[in-house]
Design an enzyme around this catalytic site. Structure first.
Site, short mmCIF file in Angstrom:
data_model
loop_
_atom_site.label_atom_id
_atom_site.label_comp_id
_atom_site.label_asym_id
_atom_site.label_seq_id
_atom_site.Cartn_x
_atom_site.Cartn_y
_atom_site.Cartn_z
CD GLU A 15 -1.18 -0.63 3.63
OE1 GLU A 15 -2.06 -1.48 3.38
OE2 GLU A 15 -1.04 -0.10 4.71
CB SER A 17 10.65 3.10 14.86
OG SER A 17 10.19 3.60 13.64
CG LEU A 18 14.12 5.13 20.77
CD1 LEU A 18 15.18 4.28 20.11
CD2 LEU A 18 14.70 6.49 21.15
CG HIS A 19 7.89 2.96 18.93
ND1 HIS A 19 7.27 4.11 18.51
CD2 HIS A 19 8.12 2.24 17.79
CE1 HIS A 19 7.13 4.09 17.19
NE2 HIS A 19 7.64 2.98 16.74
CB CYS A 74 3.23 7.16 3.43
SG CYS A 74 3.76 5.89 4.56
CB CYS A 77 3.56 -2.61 13.31
SG CYS A 77 3.70 -2.43 11.52
CB SER A 111 10.77 5.58 9.06
OG SER A 111 10.49 5.12 10.36
N GLY A 113 6.97 -2.49 5.59
CA GLY A 113 8.32 -3.00 5.47
C GLY A 113 9.39 -2.18 6.16
CD GLU A 114 13.80 -1.34 9.02
OE1 GLU A 114 12.85 -0.79 9.62
OE2 GLU A 114 14.86 -0.76 8.76
N1 SAH Z 1 9.80 -0.24 9.33
C1 SAH Z 1 10.06 1.14 9.46
C2 SAH Z 1 9.17 2.00 8.60
C3 SAH Z 1 7.74 1.61 8.46
S1 SAH Z 1 6.73 1.86 9.87
C4 SAH Z 1 9.96 1.54 10.93
O1 SAH Z 1 9.48 0.76 11.71
O2 SAH Z 1 10.40 2.63 11.25
C5 SAH Z 1 6.58 3.62 9.96
C6 SAH Z 1 6.31 4.13 11.36
O3 SAH Z 1 4.98 3.76 11.77
C7 SAH Z 1 7.25 3.58 12.41
O4 SAH Z 1 7.69 4.59 13.26
C8 SAH Z 1 6.37 2.59 13.13
O5 SAH Z 1 6.85 2.31 14.40
C9 SAH Z 1 5.04 3.30 13.11
N2 SAH Z 1 3.88 2.46 13.39
C10 SAH Z 1 3.69 1.18 13.04
N3 SAH Z 1 2.48 0.75 13.47
C11 SAH Z 1 1.90 1.80 14.09
C12 SAH Z 1 0.65 2.00 14.74
N4 SAH Z 1 -0.23 1.01 14.84
N5 SAH Z 1 0.39 3.22 15.26
C13 SAH Z 1 1.28 4.22 15.16
N6 SAH Z 1 2.47 4.11 14.55
C14 SAH Z 1 2.79 2.90 14.03
FE1 SF4 Z 2 6.03 -2.41 11.31
FE2 SF4 Z 2 8.26 -0.97 10.90
FE3 SF4 Z 2 8.12 -2.75 12.90
FE4 SF4 Z 2 8.19 -3.58 10.38
S1 SF4 Z 2 9.79 -2.51 11.47
S2 SF4 Z 2 6.89 -4.40 12.00
S3 SF4 Z 2 6.99 -2.01 9.37
S4 SF4 Z 2 6.90 -0.89 12.70
#
Ligand code: SAH
Ligand code: SF4
Length: 369
Positions: free
Chosen positions: A90, A239-241, A127, A141, A216, A184-185
């Protein structure tokens, strides 16, 4: 084979093998990336025989449109593409900053195509996806919940941009920003992603500035270092979280492999090498990482780093019980960080009514739907 998978030198050597002059390769390149052609019949400046040969040997479109959805406010369009092997990916278009007094599109006819820029303050951000599914397994995710299907080729990545660029061209608009934040990553598919970026960058083609691209990553340490060494102008988001290893491991399995310290060390290296600011992504999950303690821990870790925190309330997904942080919690989180000297923005959730969160549309369909 997909035509978008070739770079200009490869296309040139192929045409030479076919006994064609080198300028034919440039004509095809411009047709694809300046005029945005997507079918052989549009290449009217090529001889019929060459058009026929291209049509026979190459695919011009790597996917079909499975479905698309617009958000109720029309600001967000999400398209689900089906690849020939049945996999779904997508890509989302987000429109920002369209004040009512904007000049009508007809007055923009003279805007040259693909200058990348646009009317002041108006953004058309795409995106896009870099893999079908994802192997990283972040629990919150939707793409992670699907698991890994396969890497996308460079041409399949580029084609998502061309699809929307064509759509915007019809209303005299351009793509202004690209974020690699779809499915994807990107660093797990490093070579194809960089080849796609280079193809989009090419001044003889689409000419899209690297500074308007943001990649990202979940935080793959060797790739962050490699990316730093390559000194690309592309913006980096990580992406730290969570700011504590156990807490991060609970939601992001990748933390088993690369601890937060190592990720931040790699970010420091990136900043030293490129003098560019890193963005840290933080999905605010109610009661999990939206507390003042979490903000304090994060601030302590990021102190002195040339960075910025992008916090966004979680988009709830079917496979994870976590809920979005409240607006008040999000505000408090931001204030706590900023008081500690770490800049933070709370991003709006866009297209929440159309499952525009990463992987959410594909994840809700089964293959064959
Ligand atoms: N794989 C990469 C890029 C794709 S995800 C990564 O993880 O960074 C893009 C962003 O969306 C990332 O910061 C990811 O952590 C965030 N993300 C994924 N699922 C989410 C959700 N359910 N709510 C909010 N952000 C989310
Ligand atoms: Fe989702 Fe990015 Fe984590 Fe992959 S790396 S599972 S796309 S948040």
């Amino acid at each position: 084979m997909l035509l978008y998978d070739l770079d200009l030198p490869a296309l040139t050597s192929l045409l030479t093998q076919w006994g064609e002059p080198a300028y034919r390769a440039r004509q095809i390149w411009q047709g694809l990336y300046v005029h945005l052609y997507d079918s052989p019949s549009q290449f009217t400046n090529l001889p019929n025989s060459l058009r026929a040969r291209l049509a026979e040997q190459f695919t011009f479109t790597p996917f079909t449109v499975k479905t698309w959805l617009d958000s109720a406010d029309q600001s967000t369009r999400k398209t689900l593409f089906q690849l020939p092997d049945g996999n779904l990916i997508e890509a989302v278009l987000m429109r920002y900053g369209d004040p009512a007094d904007m000049p009508p599109p007809s007055s923009l006819r003279d805007t040259p195509p693909n200058i990348g820029g646009s009317r002041r303050g108006v953004r058309r951000t795409l995106c896009i996806s870099t893999q079908a599914g994802c192997a990283m397994g972040c629990v919150f995710c939707a793409t992670g919940q699907m698991g890994f299907r396969r890497h996308l080729t460079s041409g399949e990545i580029v084609a998502q941009v061309m699809y929307y660029a064509r759509m915007l061209r019809e209303v005299n608009e351009n793509v202004t920003n690209i974020v690699l934040m779809g499915m994807g990553e990107p660093f797990h598919n490093y070579d194809n992603v960089m080849a796609a970026i280079d193809r989009l960058n090419d001044p003889q083609g689409f000419n899209f500035g690297a500074r308007r691209i943001t990649l990202s990553t979940v935080g793959l340490v060797p790739q962050i270092r490699r990316f730093a060494d390559e000194k690309r102008q592309v913006n980096l988001a990580v992406s730290l979280h969570a700011a504590d290893d156990d807490e991060r491991l609970a939601i992001m399995p990748v933390n088993k492999r690369y601890k937060i310290d190592e990720v931040l060390e790699a970010c420091r290296y990136y900043i030293e090498k490129t003098h560019r600011r890193v963005t840290f992504e933080w999905a605010l999950i109610s009661g999990v990482n939206d507390t003042p303690e979490a903000a304090h821990k994060l601030a302590a870790r990021l102190k002195g780093l040339l960075c910025h925190v992008n916090a966004i309330p979680l988009n709830p997904t079917a496979g994870y019980a976590g809920q979005a942080a409240s607006r008040q919690r999000a505000e408090l989180f931001k204030q706590t960080l900023e008081q500690a000297g770490v800049p933070c923005t709370i991003r709006m959730r866009r297209g929440i009514d159309i499952n525009a969160g990463c992987g959410q549309l594909a994840g809700s369909l089964k293959p064959g739907d």
